[in-house]
Design an enzyme around this catalytic site. Structure first.
Site, PDB file in Angstrom:
ATOM      1  N   LEU A  43      -1.920  -6.005  10.303  1.00  0.00           N
ATOM      2  CA  LEU A  43      -1.162  -5.164   9.375  1.00  0.00           C
ATOM      3  C   LEU A  43      -1.483  -3.690   9.550  1.00  0.00           C
ATOM      4  O   LEU A  43      -2.650  -3.316   9.714  1.00  0.00           O
ATOM      5  CB  LEU A  43      -1.489  -5.595   7.943  1.00  0.00           C
ATOM      6  CG  LEU A  43      -0.941  -4.746   6.796  1.00  0.00           C
ATOM      7  CD1 LEU A  43      -0.434  -5.645   5.679  1.00  0.00           C
ATOM      8  CD2 LEU A  43      -2.001  -3.798   6.251  1.00  0.00           C
ATOM      9  N   ASP A  46      -1.129   2.871   5.604  1.00  0.00           N
ATOM     10  CA  ASP A  46      -1.054   4.346   5.556  1.00  0.00           C
ATOM     11  C   ASP A  46      -1.346   5.027   6.892  1.00  0.00           C
ATOM     12  O   ASP A  46      -2.273   4.626   7.609  1.00  0.00           O
ATOM     13  CB  ASP A  46      -2.110   4.925   4.606  1.00  0.00           C
ATOM     14  CG  ASP A  46      -2.180   4.261   3.272  1.00  0.00           C
ATOM     15  OD1 ASP A  46      -1.405   3.337   3.009  1.00  0.00           O
ATOM     16  OD2 ASP A  46      -3.045   4.675   2.483  1.00  0.00           O
TER      17      ASP A  46
HETATM   18  C1  FRU Z   1      -2.553   3.507  -0.157  1.00  0.00           C
HETATM   19  C2  FRU Z   1      -3.987   3.016  -0.230  1.00  0.00           C
HETATM   20  C3  FRU Z   1      -4.968   4.152  -0.254  1.00  0.00           C
HETATM   21  C4  FRU Z   1      -6.206   3.521   0.307  1.00  0.00           C
HETATM   22  C5  FRU Z   1      -5.635   2.621   1.357  1.00  0.00           C
HETATM   23  C6  FRU Z   1      -6.402   1.349   1.603  1.00  0.00           C
HETATM   24  O1  FRU Z   1      -1.685   2.575   0.377  1.00  0.00           O
HETATM   25  O2  FRU Z   1      -4.163   2.154  -1.333  1.00  0.00           O
HETATM   26  O3  FRU Z   1      -5.153   4.729  -1.527  1.00  0.00           O
HETATM   27  O4  FRU Z   1      -7.088   4.456   0.840  1.00  0.00           O
HETATM   28  O5  FRU Z   1      -4.334   2.293   0.934  1.00  0.00           O
HETATM   29  O6  FRU Z   1      -5.833   0.653   2.656  1.00  0.00           O
END
Ligand code: FRU
Length: 486
Positions: A43, A46
């Site tokens: 997967l 971000d």
């Molecule tokens: C956003 C988030 C961020 C975090 C990351 C973890 O999608 O929740 O706040 O750092 O994904 O994967």
């Protein structure tokens, strides 16, 4: 849908061989992207650490190697000479310290002299699964690998909740200081941003205060992935508020918005000059991050995750999921962000095809809509013209309505399957970028955008367009290599 145990989700990758079979398996998926960055296995979510350094663009993505599940997160690193062609560079950050034992969560990068410095969240959990988020740093070494500092830069504040993460670093020339903006949640559950400052990138960090954003004291329960940039003399604050519903976004509780205004570093106040706006009106767009070191006062470059937290996509069955958007250029016009596809992307166009009612799997559509009347464009229709991802433009209301219920593969409909996109001006142009599992619409030369995943089946390769529109179609060449690099 596969049920994952915590042990499975948080397993540490010991050897590349553990995921080689998965890599080989997913390569044959018809939904693998061709000109978008996507997870090598498992997967991606971000974008992280997006920066230009010594002529190379660096980007990482949140990566869970094992499958389509949010578990132990790594940073996976890709590089590009031009923001169009990308190569896998291997694991950027791995959870190999006590302070990041349960994941390397999101963060940013900045080129400082001859160093490229990354800031990320070390997601620590103790044996009772209690979380402590640390703000940590790493530096690109001579071998092109990210090398962590021995210790975190700072820990969380105990007067806020455990949700303190996603450091976005900026340099302020006037103050001769670096600032880190952290996405956070107050102790009573309201979304906010915490600001830290230092004269040095890797030491001396101190808490400066909570960012004041008048009018936004109770706007969502957590502000993920803050990003701030100055474009043409205006400050733009972008963030992803969650745990709240917002008008026009159906049942979704995850959003990506922007404010244009003025950032005062003396009082740590961001004063908006207008209402918040959605960065993108599509079903799947989140955690957008701009690149550092773009070095153009009138433009920023942004990339986002095509996907949303807590959502599920059909490729879960194939043990992978997620994609980055195309990078896009941000400018300001009439108090709004204007978003256009990264310039130069036209280089990927193959020979223009004569429109015959079918869509190549990866293509760009350019449409001119004369006359200012109602307009329909249905993509991925069946042979008889039915179904598909429909868009109807109501000229009287200046609203485009997108409806994905006509697709064979239906997903996340509980979040919303019909969304509206309001326009300021009559719809007159569209550029649409279709890859094998995504679709990005740019309307009216960037006035508004709509990004969505879509997973057309064999029988969904048609389109139906209103008479009178001028349609041009180019197949797009692949530009993202998909090598197995760890
Ligand atoms: C956003 C988030 C961020 C975090 C990351 C973890 O999608 O929740 O706040 O750092 O994904 O994967």
């Amino acid at each position: 849908m596969k049920q994952w145990t915590r042990e499975e989700r948080y397993r540490v990758l010991q050897s590349p061989e553990e995921i080689r079979d998965l890599y080989e398996k997913i390569r044959s998926s018809v939904y693998r992207q061709t000109y978008h960055v996507q997870p090598m296995t498992g997967l991606s979510s971000d974008p992280n650490g997006f920066a230009l350094h010594q002529g190379t663009w660096h980007l990482c993505y949140q990566w869970c190697p094992w499958g389509a599940v949010h578990g132990l997160k790594y940073w996976y690193h890709v590089t590009s000479p031009d923001l169009i062609h990308w190569e896998n560079a291997g694991i950027g950050l791995r959870p190999d310290r006590d302070y990041d034992n349960r994941g390397n969560h999101s963060g940013s990068g900045i080129s400082v002299g001859d160093r490229l410095v990354f800031y990320y969240t070390g997601n620590h959990r103790d044996e009772n699964w209690v979380r402590t988020p640390y703000t940590c740093a790493a530096v690109l070494n001579a071998d092109g690998k990210l090398e962590k500092l021995d210790a975190p830069l700072f820990g969380p504040r105990d007067d806020y909740s455990e949700h303190q993460r996603d450091p976005k670093v900026v340099w302020n020339g006037e103050k001769q200081k670096y600032y880190i903006f952290i996405g956070a949640q107050t102790a009573d559950g309201r979304g906010c941003v915490l600001v830290y400052e230092s004269a040095e990138p890797l030491s001396g960090w101190r808490f400066a205060g909570q960012l004041k954003v008048p009018g936004y004291e109770t706007f969502g329960g957590m502000w993920e992935c803050p990003y701030i940039v100055n474009i043409s003399g205006k400050d733009v604050l972008i963030f992803s508020p969650q745990y709240t519903r917002l008008p026009g976004r159906a049942e979704s509780t995850n959003h990506n918005v922007y404010l244009i205004g003025r950032m005062d570093y003396d009082t740590l106040t961001f004063t908006p000059e207008g209402p918040y706006r959605f960065l993108d009106f599509g079903f799947d767009f989140y955690a957008a991050q701009g690149a550092a070191n773009v070095d153009d006062p009138d433009k920023a470059i942004l990339i986002a995750w095509i996907g949303l937290p807590d959502n599920h996509y059909p490729t879960e069955e194939e043990d992978w999921e997620g994609s980055m958007t195309l990078p896009r250029e941000l400018r300001i016009r009439d108090g709004r962000l204007l978003q256009t596809p990264i310039s130069g992307i036209e280089a990927l166009r193959g020979a223009q095809i004569v429109p015959d009612g079918t869509l190549p799997g990866a293509c760009e559509l350019e449409i001119e809509i004369p006359g200012g009347g109602d307009f329909d464009l249905n993509l991925f229709t069946k042979a008889d013209g039915s179904g598909g991802l429909t868009m109807h433009y109501d000229a009287g209301k200046r609203i485009c309505t997108f409806d994905k219920r006509g697709m064979d593969k239906r997903f996340n409909e509980n979040v919303g399957a019909v969304l509206e996109l309001p326009l300021d001006h009559a719809l007159n142009t569209m550029r649409i970028f279709i890859d094998r599992s995504s679709c990005e619409y740019f309307l009216n030369d960037g006035e508004a955008t709509f990004t969505t995943h879509c997973f057309p089946t064999d029988r969904e390769s048609g389109y139906v367009i209103s008479d009178g529109a001028k349609l041009q179609i180019w197949p797009m060449n692949a530009s993202v290599t998909d090598e197995f690099v760890i």
